[in-house]
Design a protein around this motif. Structure first.
Motif, PDB file in Angstrom:
ATOM      1  N   ILE A 168      35.998  33.298  24.395  1.00  0.00           N
ATOM      2  CA  ILE A 168      35.608  32.366  25.453  1.00  0.00           C
ATOM      3  C   ILE A 168      36.044  32.974  26.780  1.00  0.00           C
ATOM      4  N   VAL A 169      35.128  33.069  27.715  1.00  0.00           N
ATOM      5  CA  VAL A 169      35.434  33.611  29.038  1.00  0.00           C
ATOM      6  C   VAL A 169      35.476  32.451  30.023  1.00  0.00           C
ATOM      7  N   ALA A 170      36.666  32.144  30.493  1.00  0.00           N
ATOM      8  CA  ALA A 170      36.825  31.123  31.525  1.00  0.00           C
ATOM      9  C   ALA A 170      36.620  31.797  32.865  1.00  0.00           C
ATOM     10  N   CYS A 171      35.547  31.459  33.535  1.00  0.00           N
ATOM     11  CA  CYS A 171      35.164  32.156  34.765  1.00  0.00           C
ATOM     12  C   CYS A 171      35.313  31.225  35.960  1.00  0.00           C
ATOM     13  N   VAL A 172      36.246  31.550  36.839  1.00  0.00           N
ATOM     14  CA  VAL A 172      36.477  30.748  38.038  1.00  0.00           C
ATOM     15  C   VAL A 172      35.646  31.324  39.179  1.00  0.00           C
ATOM     16  N   ILE A 173      34.816  30.476  39.753  1.00  0.00           N
ATOM     17  CA  ILE A 173      33.895  30.880  40.819  1.00  0.00           C
ATOM     18  C   ILE A 173      34.322  30.170  42.094  1.00  0.00           C
ATOM     19  N   GLY A 174      34.696  30.931  43.089  1.00  0.00           N
ATOM     20  CA  GLY A 174      35.059  30.332  44.364  1.00  0.00           C
ATOM     21  C   GLY A 174      33.833  29.821  45.089  1.00  0.00           C
ATOM     22  N   ASP A 175      34.031  28.807  45.939  1.00  0.00           N
ATOM     23  CA  ASP A 175      32.845  28.268  46.603  1.00  0.00           C
ATOM     24  C   ASP A 175      32.319  29.200  47.686  1.00  0.00           C
ATOM     25  N   GLY A 176      33.124  30.164  48.142  1.00  0.00           N
ATOM     26  CA  GLY A 176      32.578  31.216  48.998  1.00  0.00           C
ATOM     27  C   GLY A 176      31.690  32.142  48.200  1.00  0.00           C
ATOM     28  N   ASP A 198      27.012  35.123  19.946  1.00  0.00           N
ATOM     29  CA  ASP A 198      27.752  35.464  21.155  1.00  0.00           C
ATOM     30  C   ASP A 198      28.953  34.546  21.327  1.00  0.00           C
ATOM     31  N   GLY A 199      29.812  34.924  22.251  1.00  0.00           N
ATOM     32  CA  GLY A 199      30.902  34.040  22.637  1.00  0.00           C
ATOM     33  C   GLY A 199      30.410  32.982  23.603  1.00  0.00           C
ATOM     34  N   ALA A 200      31.330  32.384  24.321  1.00  0.00           N
ATOM     35  CA  ALA A 200      30.995  31.315  25.263  1.00  0.00           C
ATOM     36  C   ALA A 200      31.543  31.649  26.641  1.00  0.00           C
ATOM     37  N   VAL A 201      30.868  31.142  27.647  1.00  0.00           N
ATOM     38  CA  VAL A 201      31.338  31.248  29.027  1.00  0.00           C
ATOM     39  C   VAL A 201      31.534  29.838  29.554  1.00  0.00           C
ATOM     40  N   LEU A 202      32.696  29.596  30.117  1.00  0.00           N
ATOM     41  CA  LEU A 202      32.962  28.311  30.771  1.00  0.00           C
ATOM     42  C   LEU A 202      33.048  28.547  32.266  1.00  0.00           C
ATOM     43  N   PRO A 203      31.972  28.286  33.014  1.00  0.00           N
ATOM     44  CA  PRO A 203      32.050  28.408  34.471  1.00  0.00           C
ATOM     45  C   PRO A 203      32.888  27.265  35.054  1.00  0.00           C
ATOM     46  N   ILE A 204      33.824  27.614  35.923  1.00  0.00           N
ATOM     47  CA  ILE A 204      34.640  26.626  36.624  1.00  0.00           C
ATOM     48  C   ILE A 204      34.416  26.858  38.114  1.00  0.00           C
ATOM     49  N   LEU A 205      33.591  26.019  38.708  1.00  0.00           N
ATOM     50  CA  LEU A 205      33.282  26.142  40.136  1.00  0.00           C
ATOM     51  C   LEU A 205      34.418  25.506  40.918  1.00  0.00           C
ATOM     52  N   MET A 284      30.080  23.040  32.039  1.00  0.00           N
ATOM     53  CA  MET A 284      30.727  23.729  33.148  1.00  0.00           C
ATOM     54  C   MET A 284      31.549  22.703  33.915  1.00  0.00           C
ATOM     55  N   ILE A 285      32.486  23.153  34.708  1.00  0.00           N
ATOM     56  CA  ILE A 285      33.410  22.258  35.418  1.00  0.00           C
ATOM     57  C   ILE A 285      33.291  22.499  36.912  1.00  0.00           C
ATOM     58  N   VAL A 286      33.253  21.424  37.660  1.00  0.00           N
ATOM     59  CA  VAL A 286      33.367  21.481  39.111  1.00  0.00           C
ATOM     60  C   VAL A 286      34.753  20.948  39.462  1.00  0.00           C
ATOM     61  N   LEU A 287      35.609  21.822  39.949  1.00  0.00           N
ATOM     62  CA  LEU A 287      36.982  21.453  40.316  1.00  0.00           C
ATOM     63  C   LEU A 287      37.092  21.411  41.828  1.00  0.00           C
TER      64      LEU A 287
END
Length: 794
Positions: A168-176, A198-205, A284-287
């Protein structure tokens, strides 16, 4: 639309512990930005404790630390295999802090020990001469993504997840970062992720509302609009937002629990044969959290926390200004370091117990050091695909088609290992690699119509009309231990120039880190090249990518220009076997003459440069009058045609023909590992004879590579001079003065005394150029003697 999860996941004791761990990470992050000494604040802060130059970024860091702490909880509770992809550009303090807290940092760098002295060194080294960068750089354990240039975190995450079913790839995406074009396209990667294999990707905006000095677009977008945006992208959005730590911890824990349940549900359905027909809706998560969370609220009466002033260094004059230093000290003491670290400076045992152990630590996960997992590619013998050239230069073959057969069987041989993919922007078939579809398809997780061709859920060819995604997927795939090839039109590979730069820099640094194990090379096949884009025109005619590549460190890059199919087979096979390199292969896809048998091709390619004796008429006992050199398939054909013209018109002229496959071999041996010694170079190109060099790209690169050579003053290069249009193939060469007639004319003009003796030949060649000009404009094709030219055989 409500996707806020009811917070009730943590007991009071668990909440207190995870908050303390988060505070420890925040404390270490601030210390890295500011402190030279006094790491545990055992005495009041003094000016000499502060770094003279404050270089680092605080604004995004507390949010990154918050996510890291909660991922640790999930890893321990569920025994998950997770890596952390840090997208925000300057999240280095947080990534270093967390890998230090979990122990892997000191294991890799024993000098940065887990005690007070180690803390001092940890703080001092950050953004300090002789230390480490401010990004999550190659030096940072657990990192496969350096956030120097924004836009690539999510595509790297998906590349890492392909063929990694347990990851699982936890991917943190900055708002910039979310404002960049590549990131916007990356959201579509979910259409290529197969939950069955495949594995999983968890986008964390991660929305903290601001970039360097302005609000961010998504930071000001309402939750409702964000929900619909990401739902439209095919995701199931969950929201976590607030400011008060206790509430935020509960929200995040509960949301993570539900999100990871949903990921497992999607995967279990797919792996048990119950997957829906359409692409699954991944969570996906919006933080939303304040920029500079837990930092100073105000400095000098100006808002800091929750505003863009928190972006970099919230309080900046701590050495000279007592009030600023007091703000910093109060800020750091507010984390209560005595509650976090023992008297020896070690993290307290109850907090150490919150981190995963062994390879489950995100900083120690082997997927983030892909060379640990890399296995050699199983490749076939190139001789099984050798082209029988028959009469030299007479057989017309599409060289990339032959390479496609080799790639097909490479794909087949590695199907069980699932460690090789081909990437390209909708061009696999166009670039004549279509035989790979005999053993696999294009992967496609959206709706498939009955009339679609070579689309399937299980395909291993990655096609999307975004060079950014192809490059990023491949990088993520390689960085986690696999192999691949990126096929692209030559002119449009420029779209990823800066991504190439970043990967080259990453490789350069990792080569100096013993603990970073070698990864497979990034291999480019550039075809549909400048000399065979006559149908598409000027917009598609640019060979300049190799110029960019040649700027990089010599031991990182290689540039190959195979002139025919057998040399292309050798080069392709060689590149797939290498590691820690970037290999660029430029080869045409149109039918072209075949020059070398397989035995000759192997010998020639191993040398990189060679004299083609069969195309030369020099006397072995004396030097030639002229060297005709070439690099690239079309330049090779035009050079040989020019040699043919000269030998017929001026039979007494002694010509040596030289071909270059490995372009950087032109450099001296002290500049490049493949470079020729000066003695070897002079033995091929002579020390004082004219050299007419027909080159695939911009001429100045040849001059740049050879400027230190003895005979550089006599090297005359013809190549692409930025002339092009929609025209015939030969006319493209004529427009850029790379054709056989211009080459022959230059040869006559450069050989001392020859011009005066060969006036008739000069006039004939110039007349042919005029005849060509009129012919193509009347008939729309090249003259028969050009179209039908063959190398003369005895």
């Amino acid at each position: 639309m409500e996707k806020h999860v009811s917070p009730a996941a943590l007991t009071d004791a668990e909440l207190i512990l995870i908050d303390r761990y988060w505070r420890a990470a925040n404390y270490l992050s601030v210390g890295q930005i500011y402190l030279l000494a006094n790491p545990l604040l055992r005495e009041p802060l003094q000016p000499e404790h502060i770094k003279p130059r404050l270089l680092g970024h605080w604004g995004t860091t507390p949010g990154l630390n918050f996510i890291y702490a909660h991922l640790n909880r999930l890893i321990r509770a569920r025994d998950l295999d997770i890596i952390y992809m840090c997208g925000p550009g300057h999240g280095g303090p947080g990534m270093v802090a967390n890998t230090y807290l979990e122990g892997i940092y000191s294991e890799i760098y024993p000098d940065i020990s887990e005690d007070a002295e180690g803390l001092r060194k940890l703080f001092r080294q950050f953004s300090f001469p002789g230390g480490i960068p401010s990004h999550a750089a190659p030096e940072t354990p657990g990192s496969i993504h350096e956030g120097g240039e924004l836009g690539y975190a999510l595509v790297h995450a998906y590349g890492a997840a392909f063929d990694n079913p347990d990851l699982i790839v936890a991917c943190v995406i900055g708002d910039g970062e979310a404002e960049t074009g590549p990131l916007a396209a990356s959201w579509h990667s979910n259409k290529f992720l197969n939950p069955a294999r495949d594995g999983a990707v968890l986008p964390i905006l991660h929305l903290n509302g601001y970039k360097i000095a302005n609000p961010t677009i998504l930071g000001r977008t309402s939750d409702e609009d964000l929900y619909h945006l990401f739902e439209g992208y095919g995701y199931e959005p969950f929201f976590v937002d607030g400011h008060e730590p206790r509430d935020m911890h509960q929200q995040m824990a509960a949301t993570f629990d539900q999100v990871f349940d949903r990921i497992r549900e999607i995967q279990n359905e797919a792996r048990n044969g119950k997957a829906p027909d359409l692409c699954p809706r991944w969570p996906m998560i919006v933080l939303r959290s304040p920029k500079g969370w837990t930092g100073p609220k105000e400095v000098d009466g100006k808002r800091v926390e929750g505003f863009w002033r928190a972006h970099q260094v919230p309080v900046s004059n701590c050495r000279e200004d007592d009030s600023h230093r007091k703000i910093l000290e109060d800020w750091m003491r507010g984390y209560d370091p005595e509650d976090l670290f023992g008297t020896d400076g070690r993290l307290k045992p109850e907090l150490r117990a919150l981190a995963p152990v062994g390879k489950r630590r995100m900083g120690a996960n082997p997927h983030a050091n892909g060379g640990l997992l890399r296995k050699e590619l199983n490749v076939p013998d190139i001789r099984d695909y050798a082209v029988d050239i028959g009469k030299r230069g007479n057989a017309m073959v599409q060289s990339t088609e032959i390479l496609g057969h080799y790639l097909r069987d490479t794909m087949k041989r590695n199907s069980e290992a699932a460690n090789f993919r081909i990437f390209g922007p909708d061009e696999t078939e166009s670039n004549r690699l279509g035989s790979v579809f005999e053993v696999t398809d294009r992967v496609w997780m959206e709706r498939i119509e009955p009339y679609d061709v070579h689309l399937s859920r299980d395909g291993r060819v990655m096609e999307v009309l975004s060079e950014h995604l192809c490059q990023g997927w491949l990088e993520g795939y390689l960085l986690t231990g696999r192999h691949g090839l990126f096929s692209c039109y030559e002119a449009f590979i420029h779209i990823i120039d800066s991504m190439f730069n970043q990967h080259a820099k990453w490789l350069k640094v990792t080569r100096e880190l013993e603990w970073r194990k070698p990864i497979s090379s990034l291999n480019y096949l550039l075809t549909s090249h400048v000399w065979r884009q006559d149908h598409n025109g000027f917009s598609h005619q640019d060979p300049g990518f190799v110029d960019l590549v040649a700027n990089k460190k010599a031991d990182i890059v290689r540039i190959y220009l195979p002139p025919d199919a057998n040399t292309l087979l050798w080069v392709g096979d060689h590149c797939l076997r290498t590691y820690d390199r970037i290999n660029v292969i430029v080869a045409g896809k149109q039918p072209e003459p075949q020059w070398l048998s397989m035995d000759e091709a192997v010998k020639h390619c191993e040398a990189g440069i060679g004299i083609w004796h069969w195309a030369s008429n020099e006397d072995d006992t004396i030097l030639p009058d002229l060297v005709m050199a070439c690099a690239g398939d079309v330049p090779t054909m035009e050079t040989l045609a020019a040699v043919d013209l000269l030998r017929k018109a001026i039979p007494e002229l002694k010509i040596r023909t030289v071909n270059v496959v490995d372009l950087l071999a032109l450099q001296s041996s002290d500049q490049h590992p493949h470079g020729l010694t000066d003695e070897a170079f002079d033995a091929i190109f002579t020390a004082d004879k004219p050299v007419i060099f027909a080159y695939h790209g911009y001429p100045y690169l040849i001059h740049r590579l050879t400027y230190r050579r003895t005979n550089h003053r006599n090297i005359h290069v013809r190549g692409f001079i930025e002339e092009g249009t929609t025209t015939t193939p030969f006319d493209m060469a004529v427009l850029n003065e790379l054709d056989r007639y211009h080459l022959a004319i230059e040869a006559i003009e450069r050989v001392p005394g020859l011009k005066e003796k060969a006036g008739e030949a000069l006039a004939a060649f110039r007349g042919k150029l005029a005849e060509h000009h009129d012919y193509v404009r009347e008939y729309g094709e090249d003259m028969p003697e050009v179209r039908n030219w063959k190398w003369p055989t005895a």
